[in-house]
Write an enzyme that holds these catalytic residues in place. Structure first.
Site, PDB file in Angstrom:
ATOM      1  N   SER A  88       0.836  -1.210   0.000  1.00 36.27           N
ATOM      2  CA  SER A  88       0.000   0.000   0.000  1.00 36.27           C
ATOM      3  C   SER A  88       0.864   1.251   0.000  1.00 36.27           C
ATOM      4  CB  SER A  88      -0.917   0.006   1.231  1.00 36.27           C
ATOM      5  OG  SER A  88      -0.163   0.330   2.400  1.00 36.27           O
ATOM      6  N   SER A  90       0.791   3.738   2.225  1.00 36.81           N
ATOM      7  CA  SER A  90       0.742   4.429   3.512  1.00 36.81           C
ATOM      8  C   SER A  90       2.090   4.996   3.952  1.00 36.81           C
ATOM      9  CB  SER A  90       0.203   3.494   4.598  1.00 36.81           C
ATOM     10  OG  SER A  90       1.141   2.479   4.894  1.00 36.81           O
ATOM     11  N   LYS A 145       5.216   0.859   9.512  1.00 41.06           N
ATOM     12  CA  LYS A 145       5.023   2.281   9.804  1.00 41.06           C
ATOM     13  C   LYS A 145       6.317   2.817  10.410  1.00 41.06           C
ATOM     14  CE  LYS A 145       0.559   1.815   8.895  1.00 41.06           C
ATOM     15  NZ  LYS A 145      -0.071   2.374   7.670  1.00 41.06           N
ATOM     16  N   SER A 239      -3.048   6.849   5.975  1.00 41.70           N
ATOM     17  CA  SER A 239      -2.377   5.795   6.730  1.00 41.70           C
ATOM     18  C   SER A 239      -3.244   5.374   7.909  1.00 41.70           C
ATOM     19  CB  SER A 239      -1.013   6.287   7.237  1.00 41.70           C
ATOM     20  OG  SER A 239      -0.425   5.321   8.087  1.00 41.70           O
TER      21      SER A 239
END
Length: 292
Positions: A88, A90, A145, A239
């Site tokens: 993705s 994010s 992250k 996100s």
């Protein structure tokens, strides 16, 4: 359906290892004894018969061949380095969809495969690290992250600005451009701006992405509990991360902060970019770089 690859790998190592062990302590000696008895009974041994009597069963042959390879893969993947693909956006602009990354599995301690129990403590995540962890709502899924808040930190997010322990995290504008993620023909295609900012988190300088027209969430503050980490994506307006732990008005799945026992490792390099792994679309190595 999520395949538990670590468990399958451990089972494969155990099965092939048992086959090799059984051949070492039982089947191998049995074959050698049979050959010795045959050679004692005949004046001239038939080479074809000897070869047939000494031949390993097919299952054992495969097991002995694959065991060392699978064992090396298990050790490398479980304790040293594991590859991942970014699914993705994010973490844009740091990581793009289709980036293949390498994750240091021992940076935060040695953990046993499958059960992920830490057996040797080496280091702790630091503010600014890009970290892979198991998604708290479904530990079979891996997320990636950036570490923003450490245990005991007060993290605030207001007006799309980040504060840690009451101090604003410094940023500076790197680039302002139109939103390249909008599909062709989108009504906002020619007016939706994106700002690329350089952010300083601890010792780490990195870029984040902020959309001018995206909704600004209400100001919030969180206290990071012991043994947990507050995570945010670099694509701040796109996100699903720790900010939505206690924000029921946000249209995202809530999952909160990451406990220490859900940590997988520290992402440290992009080694390939291949958004659509197909034969007609060859991988690119133009994005090979260390991750900051």
């Amino acid at each position: 359906m999520h395949i538990n690859f670590p468990l399958l790998l451990v089972l494969a190592v155990v099965i092939t290892g048992l086959l090799a062990l059984i051949d070492l302590v039982w089947l191998g000696p049995k074959r050698r004894r049979a050959r010795a008895v045959y050679e004692a009974k005949v004046d001239v041994a038939d080479p074809v018969v000897l070869e047939r009597m000494g031949k390993e069963p097919l299952l054992v042959e495969y097991g002995k061949s694959f065991f060392p390879v699978l064992l090396v893969v298990l050790v490398l993947r479980s304790f040293l380095v594991e590859p991942f693909q970014i699914p993705s956006g994010s973490m844009k602009p740091t990581l793009e969809v289709g980036d293949f990354i390498l994750v240091n599995k021992f940076a935060y301690g040695i953990r046993l495969p499958v059960i992920d129990s830490k057996v040797i403590a080496i280091g702790d995540p630091e503010r600014g690290d890009v970290m892979v962890f198991r998604y708290p709502n479904d530990p079979r899924i891996n997320y990636i992250k950036r570490v923003v808040g450490l245990p005991g930190d007060r993290v605030s997010y207001a007006g799309k600005e980040l504060f840690i322990n009451g101090e604003k995290v410094p940023t500076s504008v790197v680039e302002v451009k139109l939103d390249e993620d909008l599909p062709a023909g989108h009504p906002m295609q020619n007016i939706a701006e994106v700002r690329i900012l350089e952010e300083q988190l601890g010792e780490v300088e990195h870029h984040i992405r902020v959309e001018r027209l995206a909704r600004t969430p209400a100001a919030q503050e969180w206290l990071v509990p012991p043994g947990h980490y507050f995570m945010m994506g670099d694509n701040r307006d796109n996100s699903n991360d720790s900010r939505y732990w206690n924000a029921p008005d946000m249209p995202r799945e809530l999952w909160g902060m990451v406990p220490d026992n859900y940590i997988v490792g520290k992402a440290f390099a992009i080694w390939m970019h291949w958004p659509e792994p197909k034969l007609r679309n060859l991988p690119s190595f133009s994005r090979v770089a260390l991750i900051h």
